[in-house]
Design a protein around this motif. Structure first.
Motif, PDB file in Angstrom:
ATOM      1  N   GLN A 535     121.286 -12.789  -9.639  1.00 47.63           N
ATOM      2  CA  GLN A 535     120.202 -13.088  -8.711  1.00 47.63           C
ATOM      3  C   GLN A 535     118.968 -13.589  -9.440  1.00 47.63           C
ATOM      4  OE1 GLN A 535     118.498 -10.007  -6.354  1.00 47.63           O
ATOM      5  NE2 GLN A 535     117.345 -11.555  -5.261  1.00 47.63           N
ATOM      6  N   MET A 546     108.911 -25.464  -9.375  1.00 48.02           N
ATOM      7  CA  MET A 546     107.740 -25.153  -8.563  1.00 48.02           C
ATOM      8  C   MET A 546     106.522 -25.098  -9.458  1.00 48.02           C
ATOM      9  SD  MET A 546     108.751 -22.101  -6.141  1.00 48.02           S
ATOM     10  CE  MET A 546     110.435 -21.698  -6.323  1.00 48.02           C
ATOM     11  N   ILE A 548     103.871 -23.112  -9.991  1.00 44.73           N
ATOM     12  CA  ILE A 548     103.148 -21.863  -9.772  1.00 44.73           C
ATOM     13  C   ILE A 548     102.696 -21.328 -11.105  1.00 44.73           C
ATOM     14  CG2 ILE A 548     104.256 -21.202  -7.615  1.00 44.73           C
ATOM     15  CD1 ILE A 548     105.898 -19.271  -9.589  1.00 44.73           C
TER      16      ILE A 548
ATOM     17  N   ALA B  30     107.449 -16.148  -7.217  1.00 42.74           N
ATOM     18  CA  ALA B  30     107.786 -17.567  -7.197  1.00 42.74           C
ATOM     19  C   ALA B  30     108.433 -17.936  -5.871  1.00 42.74           C
ATOM     20  CB  ALA B  30     108.720 -17.889  -8.356  1.00 42.74           C
ATOM     21  N   ALA B  31     109.383 -17.121  -5.474  1.00 39.86           N
ATOM     22  CA  ALA B  31     110.110 -17.415  -4.240  1.00 39.86           C
ATOM     23  C   ALA B  31     109.180 -17.322  -3.038  1.00 39.86           C
ATOM     24  CB  ALA B  31     111.288 -16.465  -4.096  1.00 39.86           C
ATOM     25  N   LYS B  34     106.914 -20.371  -2.777  1.00 41.60           N
ATOM     26  CA  LYS B  34     107.715 -21.507  -2.330  1.00 41.60           C
ATOM     27  C   LYS B  34     107.974 -21.423  -0.818  1.00 41.60           C
ATOM     28  CE  LYS B  34     110.727 -24.935  -3.001  1.00 41.60           C
ATOM     29  NZ  LYS B  34     110.350 -26.281  -3.402  1.00 41.60           N
ATOM     30  N   LEU B  51     116.299 -19.179  -0.034  1.00 37.21           N
ATOM     31  CA  LEU B  51     115.185 -18.473  -0.670  1.00 37.21           C
ATOM     32  C   LEU B  51     114.945 -17.105  -0.035  1.00 37.21           C
ATOM     33  CD1 LEU B  51     112.689 -21.435  -1.080  1.00 37.21           C
ATOM     34  CD2 LEU B  51     113.629 -20.066  -2.952  1.00 37.21           C
ATOM     35  N   GLN B  54     117.622 -14.491  -0.908  1.00 46.19           N
ATOM     36  CA  GLN B  54     117.569 -13.877  -2.241  1.00 46.19           C
ATOM     37  C   GLN B  54     116.640 -12.664  -2.266  1.00 46.19           C
ATOM     38  OE1 GLN B  54     116.563 -17.414  -4.284  1.00 46.19           O
ATOM     39  NE2 GLN B  54     118.669 -17.887  -4.858  1.00 46.19           N
ATOM     40  N   ILE B  55     115.560 -12.770  -1.527  1.00 45.32           N
ATOM     41  CA  ILE B  55     114.647 -11.622  -1.493  1.00 45.32           C
ATOM     42  C   ILE B  55     115.174 -10.524  -0.582  1.00 45.32           C
ATOM     43  CG2 ILE B  55     112.336 -10.846  -0.832  1.00 45.32           C
ATOM     44  CD1 ILE B  55     111.303 -13.541  -1.727  1.00 45.32           C
TER      45      ILE B  55
END
Lengths: 572, 490
Positions: A535, A546, A548, B30-31, B34, B51, B54-55
């Motif tokens: 994961q 991205m 960030i 990060a996710a 996004k 996305l 995944q969380i």
């Protein structure tokens, strides 16, 4: 092959039975070099499990040491009788498929469903234990497996039912709260009394000055039970199945066993017991696996010619098929001590005369024992303790759910302390209670086998133990439900060898182990659990493109490093 | 040291864990960034689903992300007309939420998400959902989320109530210490076996079933008296349900009228009238006020000063007529006291159970009593036998049941006031029952010698001219209901 072995070990263990494997693992765990040998070609010694074919061969030819007085009998034909098949309207060729779909057609007699050939075809589905055991869920072995972290090598099934004989019937012992709730045999006041009695037993001895404790000291458990406000049926259940006692069992012992039983309830499943999946032969192997992880070396099918102790250094020279290997200590299973050594009449720790230890019976049937209610859901692992006069035996019924026999077959293990060298005769009074051949509805057997497990017992002619002896002999399996005595034996020998060392401390999980040359503080991707690793990789991938500021994330790590470094300096 | 395994020290391990944590935080942030960006630009696409998944797989309780997923699903579904394709999209969502349930089987968000999916998908498979519940309840039979969801899907799948009841019984057999499964029963039984008798308040279910349930629940209670779930179910069975809406007291003189109900309600101008034996309306009582000046109340006041009426105009046989669909007793015969009319029905009057249930209760009481011989201080047994006595014959067992409550105040001192309150309730019930037939009604209500800890049933007391409270309850005297009927002023 022997040539590749180092010529010096801290410990050489002969035999891969339970206590030997336990000691080997414990020694290896504390950093001792261990060579673990077995003269047999299989692991486990008298604690092993066999498939049907190997088991039959073992009984046919014997193994020349620890299994004796063997006898086996088939009650079914070599092959399914084609004529019989034709009689009920089946052509020979598809008798197999019909047998599979038997539930929809008229049930055929058992000797037409099973043949010797058909059973042996499924030989590998069998795991027949030489020394079957049942574990208390909070008993010493479970505790040891958990505390040493060896449990990750083993898998268990909760025993489905605990049974007892009452008025010639096999009945379910209501032991858990839900059993008591569901049983139709007790009215509500009796239910309350039983529950209260059990909780009283559990709390027993917490207060040593308690009136009851003093009152029954020195009396038998039976006398205590008789004064409790419980019915005859409950009394039988408690005596035979919960307190595992006889008429003579002292009060304290009975209470102790009741407490052990109750203390193991409610952990896994409905009864306080566990059975190892795929048979008890798995248990010693779990310990061997740990021993190997910590560098123990394994050699099967090696014979020991002799063990010579150097008088001045007290070092044992083990002669292994011509090659001599030195060891600080040697631990051997009772039946693997070389005859030449015994003939020299030196005192060995735990040594004794070869005696009959356990009388064993193994039975196969296509039906389970007892009523349908006792075997709901296709039957499971059922435990039944039997009494005959002053003697007792343990019966374990296993279904295919335990991974010890194929579907449709029930496996029965009967064990009692050996009286004679005739196991069949020793077990006869118990066999009569369960497989009563005289009645019509008796259980139809497919196969039966009897054998004796040998052990050692010290007698007057046993040479006195030389206190400095580097050679130790373990005990053979004794008549007990769990592994209590076997663990005591292993622990005792381990303490003799390494007085100050801890016996099987918790073994690290793979991710806790540091690979040589690696920074122990670094986060190695390999040490993460698989799912998390994957994961994280995915998350990182998706975060890659991205914009960030990940400064926050990295700065956390830096701060931590600084912190821990300064902490380290403080400590120094 | 060759061949020996090196294991990290706890300090090293702690540090490593921190790094791992930091890595996770980084990935999470990060996710999330996004996701927010994509949402602002309305990119509700497959990547968004990836996305969020995944969380959510790590932490299924982020409501925001579930909301976003729903938006995504709606968007994606709009792109196709094909039902099969739409179904496939929902199926994926369904499977995903199940994966999350494995992480946290008590996630409100996950269970709710499933409801949403099923409501929106073209071909919801409700049977499969029932099976899912069965599977989850096997893992944890006490997960109330699953029980709740089960009720929802069972309804949709049209599963026969009987088979649900059987399922529930099986679960109780496995482990009766389970509020959820007792509750499940309490919802099913009244529908499956409705009560058809006369008793008020109504029994929860048919007498026959009630008898079975009482037997079962007492078995559980006796097996483990310390488990409260069974006792609570038993109390429900014994009729501690909410009292039926009914008129409990009425009084009217030439100045004003007072009308009390068991439960609060909103009284309408058209609802009440006094009639004679022929059914002719003598007075229409239209202008009611709640005496506590609330919208709904259980005591209502009506001033007759506007359309004054003299006592002589009251008919000899007067009736109170209530025209409300929620009240079963429509026409009530009124009694006369001096220059007023009144009606009074004491609270919780016991209506006999059927003979069978009564026998069952009696035998349960006997079991409790024999148990008390062995365990005289057993809390639940004392309380249950008191409740049973009260249910069987409150009058006959009045003193005995109060004795139990007194004993409970000692053996379960932590709940002393609970027992005192319960005793007060029973004492007042008995008092009001006697008062109803005494000469004092409705003139005087003298509670001074009663051992009361609290004052229940205050609405019943509104028709008395004079109310005398025990010293410890004088703080109640400000209650409007207790001002005394003759001097009451709105």
């Amino acid at each position: 092959m022997s040539d590749d072995l180092p010529d010096k070990f801290d410990l050489i263990v002969i035999g891969t039975g339970f206590p030997e494997s336990c000691i080997a693992a414990a020694a290896s765990r504390i950093g001792k070099t261990v060579l673990h040998i077995d003269p047999h070609e299989y692991y486990g010694g008298v604690w092993a499990s066999f498939n049907l074919e190997s088991f039959c061969a073992l009984l046919e030819y014997g193994n020349g040491s620890d299994i004796k007085n063997t006898k086996q009998k088939w009650y079914i034909n070599e092959q399914l009788n084609p004529e019989m098949g034709a009689e009920v309207g089946n052509s020979n060729s598809d008798s197999e498929t019909h047998a599979m779909a038997e539930d929809t057609v008229v049930r055929k007699p058992i000797d037409q469903q099973w043949s010797r050939e058909k059973l042996l075809q499924q030989s590998r589905r069998f795991n027949l234990d030489l020394s079957p055991k049942i574990l208390y869920s909070a008993g010493p072995l479970v505790q040891l497996l958990v505390s040493s972290n060896i449990c990750r090598y083993a898998e268990f099934r909760a025993v489905d039912r605990v049974c007892t004989k009452f008025q010639n019937q096999i009945i379910n012992v209501p032991c858990s709260r839900s059993d008591v709730f569901n049983t139709k045999d007790l009215n509500i006041v009796e239910k309350r009394l039983l529950m209260k009695f059990l909780s009283q037993c559990l709390a027993f001895g917490e207060d040593k000055t308690e009136e009851d404790t003093l009152l029954y000291r020195g009396k038998t458990f039976r006398e205590y039970l008789q004064e409790q406000k419980v019915t005859e049926k409950i009394r039988t259940c408690v005596m035979q199945a919960i307190a595992m006692s006889t008429d003579e069992t002292p009060f304290e012992v009975g209470i102790g066993r009741t407490q052990q039983f109750l203390g193991s309830l409610g952990r896994y499943g409905n009864t306080p017991f566990l059975f190892p999946m795929y048979g008890c032969g798995e248990i010693p192997q779990c310990f061997c696996r740990l021993c190997a992880v910590f560098g123990g070396i394994y050699c099967l099918k090696r014979n020991i010619d002799d063990i010579i102790v150097e008088a001045d250094t007290n070092i044992a020279n083990v002669v292994l098929e011509g090659k001599t290997i030195k060891a600080q200590h040697v631990v051997s299973a009772p039946c693997h001590i070389p005859t030449v050594l015994l003939e020299r009449n030196v005192g060995i720790y735990g040594q004794g005369e070869l005696v009959n230890s356990l009388s064993r019976g193994i039975f196969l049937s296509a039906e389970p024992l007892g009523s349908e209610e006792l075997n709901s859901g296709g039957g499971g692992v059922n435990l039944l303790r039997l009494l005959a006069d002053t003697r007792e035996a343990i019966l374990i019924q296993l279904s295919h759910f335990s991974g010890t026999c194929p579907k449709g077959i029930y496996l029965f293990h009967l064990t009692t302390a050996a009286q004679t060298d005739q196991p069949e005769q020793d077990l006869a009074p118990f066999v009569a209670q369960i497989f009563n051949t005289e009645t019509d509805d008796a259980l139809k057997l497919l196969y039966s086998a009897y054998f004796t497990i040998m052990g050692r017992k010290s007698t007057s002619s046993t040479p006195r133990v030389d206190v400095s002896t580097p050679i130790f002999c373990t005990s053979a399996p004794s008549y007990e439900l769990d592994y209590d005595n076997a663990i005591i034996n292993a622990r005792e020998i381990f303490t003799k060898l390494y007085a100050d060392a801890e016996f099987l401390p918790r073994a690290p999980d793979p991710e806790e182990i540091v690979i040589e040359g690696e920074d122990p503080r670094a986060l190695s991707e390999n040490s993460l659990p698989d799912d998390l690793r994957e994961q994280l990789r995915e998350l990182e991938k998706s975060a890659e493109h991205m914009d960030i500021e990940d400064t926050e994330g990295t700065s956390v790590i830096e701060i931590n490093q600084v912190e821990s470094e300064s902490q380290q300096m403080d400590a120094e | 040291m060759h061949g020996r395994l090196k294991v990290r020290t706890t300090e090293e391990e702690r540090e490593r864990k921190k790094k791992e944590q930091a890595l996770k935080v980084k990935a999470y942030r990060a996710a999330m960034v996004k996701i927010q960006e994509k949402r602002l630009s309305h990119e509700l696409d497959g990547e968004m689903l990836l996305l969020t998944s995944q969380i959510l797989l790590r932490n299924p309780d982020v409501s925001t992300l579930w909301n976003i997923r729903r938006e995504c699903a709606e968007q994606i579904v709009l792109k196709t007309e094909d039902l099969e394709e739409q179904q496939a999209i929902f199926e994926t969502e369904l499977n995903f939420s199940e994966q999350c349930l494995l992480v946290n089987p008590k996630s409100y968000n996950c269970w709710h998400h499933r409801c949403w999916i099923l409501e929106h998908s073209p071909k919801p498979n409700w049977e499969r959902e029932v099976q899912l519940c069965t599977k989850y309840l096997k893992m944890d039979e006490r997960n109330f989320h699953t029980w709740d969801y089960r009720r929802y899907v069972v309804e949709k799948a049209n599963i026969p109530k009987q088979s649900e009841l059987d399922f529930c019984t099986e679960k109780i057999k496995v482990n009766f210490s389970n509020y959820s499964s007792w509750h499940h029963r309490s919802l099913l039984l009244p529908l499956l076996y409705p009560y058809e008798g006369e008793a008020q308040p109504k029994r929860a279910m048919s007498e026959e079933k009630l008898q079975n349930e009482l037997e079962m629940v007492l078995t559980a209670a006796f097996t483990d008296p310390n488990d409260s779930s069974a006792w609570f179910y038993q109390r429900w069975l014994l009729g501690y349900s909410r009292q039926e809406l009914d008129v409990c007291a009425f009084r009217c003189n030439n100045k004003h009228a007072m009308l009390a109900f068991t439960n609060p309600l909103i009284l309408d101008a058209k609802d009440v009238a006094i009639t004679n034996s022929e059914g002719t309306v003598i007075i229409k009582l239209t202008n009611w006020h709640s005496i506590n000046k609330t919208k709904a109340d259980n005591v209502w006041f009506f001033s007759l000063t506007d359309n004054a009426i003299s006592y002589k105009e009251f008919p000899k046989e007067a009736f109170l007529e209530i025209n409300r669909s929620d009240i079963s007793l429509k026409k009530i015969i009124l009694k006369t006291y001096k220059e007023s009319l009144f009606y009074f029905k004491s609270p919780n009057q016991q209506h006999a159970f059927s003979k069978n249930v009564l026998n069952e209760l009696q035998s349960q009481l006997e079991s409790c009593e024999s148990l008390l011989e062995y365990e005289p201080d057993s809390k639940w047994t004392l309380l249950t036998s008191a409740l049973l006595m009260h249910a069987i014959d409150a009058q006959k067992y009045h003193n005995k049941s109060l004795e139990n409550l007194e004993k409970l105040q000692k053996v379960d001192a932590l709940r002393e006031n609970y027992y005192k309150d319960l005793a007060s309730r029973w004492i007042l019930e008995k008092f009001l029952l006697n008062w109803m037939d005494s000469d004092a009604v409705p003139y005087e209500l003298d509670l001074r010698s009663e051992n009361l800890n609290a004052l229940y049933y205050s609405q019943y007391l509104c028709i008395a001219d004079k109310l005398l409270l025990p010293n410890n309850l004088t703080n109640y005297s400000s209650m409007k209901q207790l001002q005394g009927f003759s001097i009451f002023e709105y």
